[in-house]
Every structure is written in structure tokens, then in C-alpha cells.
Write a protein that holds these residues in place. Structure first.
Motif, PDB file in Angstrom:
ATOM      1  N   THR A  36       0.827  -1.204   0.000  1.00  0.00           N
ATOM      2  CA  THR A  36       0.000   0.000   0.000  1.00  0.00           C
ATOM      3  C   THR A  36       0.862   1.254   0.000  1.00  0.00           C
ATOM      4  O   THR A  36       0.599   2.196  -0.753  1.00  0.00           O
ATOM      5  N   LYS A  37       1.906   1.263   0.810  1.00  0.00           N
ATOM      6  CA  LYS A  37       2.799   2.435   0.851  1.00  0.00           C
ATOM      7  C   LYS A  37       3.506   2.633  -0.479  1.00  0.00           C
ATOM      8  O   LYS A  37       3.662   3.763  -0.950  1.00  0.00           O
ATOM      9  N   ASP A  95       1.024   4.015  -2.904  1.00  0.00           N
ATOM     10  CA  ASP A  95       0.810   5.427  -2.597  1.00  0.00           C
ATOM     11  C   ASP A  95       1.944   6.269  -3.169  1.00  0.00           C
ATOM     12  O   ASP A  95       1.720   7.306  -3.788  1.00  0.00           O
ATOM     13  N   LYS A 155       1.588   9.136  -6.052  1.00  0.00           N
ATOM     14  CA  LYS A 155       2.027  10.525  -5.846  1.00  0.00           C
ATOM     15  C   LYS A 155       3.082  10.938  -6.855  1.00  0.00           C
ATOM     16  O   LYS A 155       3.225  12.124  -7.144  1.00  0.00           O
ATOM     17  N   CYS A 175       0.970   2.064  -9.905  1.00  0.00           N
ATOM     18  CA  CYS A 175       0.098   2.064  -8.729  1.00  0.00           C
ATOM     19  C   CYS A 175      -0.965   0.982  -8.909  1.00  0.00           C
ATOM     20  O   CYS A 175      -1.233   0.201  -7.989  1.00  0.00           O
ATOM     21  N   SER A 179      -9.024   3.231   1.938  1.00  0.00           N
ATOM     22  CA  SER A 179      -7.874   4.129   1.756  1.00  0.00           C
ATOM     23  C   SER A 179      -6.981   3.645   0.612  1.00  0.00           C
ATOM     24  O   SER A 179      -6.379   4.452  -0.099  1.00  0.00           O
ATOM     25  N   THR A 180      -6.917   2.331   0.401  1.00  0.00           N
ATOM     26  CA  THR A 180      -6.132   1.791  -0.707  1.00  0.00           C
ATOM     27  C   THR A 180      -6.806   2.121  -2.030  1.00  0.00           C
ATOM     28  O   THR A 180      -6.142   2.516  -2.993  1.00  0.00           O
ATOM     29  N   ILE A 218      -6.109   5.729  -2.852  1.00  0.00           N
ATOM     30  CA  ILE A 218      -4.780   5.969  -3.421  1.00  0.00           C
ATOM     31  C   ILE A 218      -4.841   5.825  -4.939  1.00  0.00           C
ATOM     32  O   ILE A 218      -4.332   6.673  -5.682  1.00  0.00           O
TER      33      ILE A 218
END
Length: 126
Positions: free
Chosen positions: A57-58, A61, A65, A72, A89-90, A93
């Protein structure tokens, strides 16, 4: 035999992947633009690796970005292919990554992802 810890990942790993990406871009701007993805993919093929939802997930993200919506999405698909259910939240993103991109189909992809998120929420009863 080395075994990966079962608890959450070492907080060093996301920083390392970010540093690897930055370093590679500065030193070799014409080489692969996704060394952090390559390291993650390599790690996931190792016998000792245990899929880490938080790390994936990070990394997704970070790619979002950076404007890399295709990468992604690839990580998002990896999460699903591991049998994991993405958090809202995933989904967010990936939706934001698509909305930030300038491709022709990105708005439609963002809408499709939003619909998938709604459907998953309805199926789970939350």
C-alpha cells in the motif's frame, strides 16, 4: 532457514525503497524508472518473503504521488492477487492517482475504481 517476521514490516523498508528510487533517478536517469518496484517484485519471489499489505500500500501510494498510475494499479492488483481485500484508503490511493493523471481513460478508470469500492463495501455489509 531465515524466516521473515510475521509482525508489521520494518519501518526501514519503505524508506529504503524510496531512497533507492531517488538515488537511481539521480545517478542513472535513463535506467528503469521503477527500481523500488523491481526490488519489491524480486522480494516477493523469494522464499522468505511474506506478502506485506502495508508495504504494498505504501509503495502504491508513493507511485501514485509520483504520477505513475499504471504502476500504482499494478501494486493494487498484486494486493488483490494475494487474496487481500483493499481498504477504502487503498482504493482512494488509486482513484487519486488516476484523477491526477492526464490520460484519456483515467477519469473513467477512477470512476470504475470508485464503483468497485462501493460494491465491495455493499458485499461486506459495512
Amino acid at each position: 532457514m531465515l524466516r521473515a517476521p510475521v509482525h508489521s514490516p520494518n519501518p526501514f523498508l519503505p524508506r529504503f525503497l524510496h531512497h533507492l528510487h531517488q538515488s537511481d533517478q539521480q545517478n542513472h536517469p535513463h535506467h528503469s524508472p521503477y527500481p523500488s518496484i523491481q526490488v519489491f517484485k524480486w522480494m516477493s519471489q523469494q522464499q522468505w518473503f511474506r506478502f506485506d499489505f502495508s508495504l504494498a500500500t505504501k509503495l502504491a501510494d508513493y507511485m501514485g504521488k509520483e504520477g505513475k498510475h499504471a504502476k500504482c494499479r499494478e501494486l493494487f492488483n498484486d494486493i488483490i492477487n494475494q487474496g487481500r481485500v483493499p481498504f477504502e484508503s487503498t482504493f482512494n490511493i488509486l482513484i487519486v492517482a488516476y484523477l491526477s493523471a492526464s490520460g484519456e481513460d483515467c477519469l473513467q478508470e477512477a470512476c470504475d475504481m470508485y464503483q468497485q469500492m462501493i460494491q465491495r463495501r455493499e458485499l461486506s455489509g459495512s
